[in-house]
Scaffold this active site. Sequence first.
Site, PDB file in Angstrom:
ATOM      1  N   LYS A  81      -2.875  37.165  37.015  1.00  0.00           N
ATOM      2  CA  LYS A  81      -3.363  37.327  35.590  1.00  0.00           C
ATOM      3  C   LYS A  81      -2.914  38.405  34.910  1.00  0.00           C
ATOM      4  O   LYS A  81      -2.610  39.441  35.729  1.00  0.00           O
ATOM      5  CB  LYS A  81      -4.653  37.507  35.314  1.00  0.00           C
ATOM      6  N   SER A 156     -11.946  34.962  31.072  1.00  0.00           N
ATOM      7  CA  SER A 156     -10.860  35.176  30.357  1.00  0.00           C
ATOM      8  C   SER A 156      -9.405  34.967  31.189  1.00  0.00           C
ATOM      9  O   SER A 156      -8.410  35.056  30.857  1.00  0.00           O
ATOM     10  CB  SER A 156     -10.722  36.614  30.198  1.00  0.00           C
ATOM     11  N   SER A 180     -15.280  35.460  34.335  1.00  0.00           N
ATOM     12  CA  SER A 180     -13.962  34.994  33.674  1.00  0.00           C
ATOM     13  C   SER A 180     -13.094  34.602  34.969  1.00  0.00           C
ATOM     14  O   SER A 180     -11.878  34.179  34.621  1.00  0.00           O
ATOM     15  CB  SER A 180     -13.282  36.325  33.185  1.00  0.00           C
TER      16      SER A 180
END
Length: 443
Positions: A81, A156, A180
Amino acid sequence: MAGNWLWMTAADLGRGIEAGKINPVELTEAFLDAIERHPEAGRIYSRTTPRRARSMSMAAADRARTGQRIGLLDGVPISWKDLFDAAGAPCEAGSALLKGRVPVTDAEVLTTATAQGLVCLGKTHMSELAFSGLGLNPVTATPPNVNDPAAVPGGSSSGAAASVAFGLAAAGIGSDTGGSVRIPAAWNDLVGLKTTPGRLSPRGVVPLCERFDTVGPLARSVEDCALLLAAMEGGKPADLAGASLKGMRLLVLDTVALDDLRDAPARGFEGAVEGLARAGARIETGKIPEVVEAMSLAGITFTAEAYGIWRDVIEKAPEKMFPRILERFRSGAAIAAADYVAAWRRLEELRLIWAARTAAYDAVILPTAPILPPDAQRLLDDHDYYVTENLLALRNTRIGNLFGLCGVTLPTGQPSCGISFLAGPGQEERLLRLGSAAERALG
């Protein structure tokens, strides 16, 4: 054969390398080529790191050839990420506020994973500054959802999930502050592990709410998650051999978590619970009233800390932000320090009550999300819809964060519908054994 590699579990790829059937260099090239060719790759990866990936894969190939492999995942390519620092590569956390931010060192978990032989393919798109469970990001990119091209992927860790679901990484590393890891994993039919706060190092990870932030993997199997957890802390993976649900006591949380379930998540959860029971689990349904009070503290604890961390950066150039995310950050501005401290003191008390109420159970289970992934365009066009859907998306997963737990979400067989298992702080190994048994029971 290389085409099949894109859809194998990370563990199976590692076993292929161990058996001499897969060359780490060829494996990395297969993923890099797939990324290059995929029409949605630009919405999934913010940037790839091919030079680094090739160097790491060549070192892994040398170790495999000389019988010096570090572990099962040595030579397996994964994504990270875009809030994990990777030396020399921009790390912008999905925000124009951080454009041009280039770290000079790796995040500690990336350093450790690299030392364990994992290959870094690149950085994946995410919700802006990680402050949304939807994965919608008009500032950088909104990754696709594997089940519905019109829907958001969940956030996310949106690109982390998409990179695995679309066959562009063997696994993805994300973060979980309010759901997330688990929401995008569930909405893309993956396994996602939320770790206990402090279990994995946050050093070199762009923060959102440091008291809630955790690092965790998104993958195709519970075994992969166990191996990735061990790789990121340089430890020994959980022993999953012989894991069984027989006699396991599971509590279906009937406070908040089952409210207003939409049809598909309800069907997926009910079918999964039936499968767990058939496999020998002892399942009870019960209430934990303190969940309601804990949820009422979320607006104080999350937003005040997030705004406190980001206020100075945000207010220098608020026009650069997605207005929905800016609004959410700014909601923390009016919270008094005394209220924030009092909320955390009460939350710590509620965590002790949760521990006492759940002590007799091996895990608490609940639907990962009460809704299916919403339509991306409607979220952009309708402010009220965005707010309600974002809060609903995060509602169930947030329970695990508020109570400081570890958790794992598994696919139910119903597309984009997951079932979550929550266990006490630091109980990841026991949770992963239970998750492995549940994974087999759910097919």
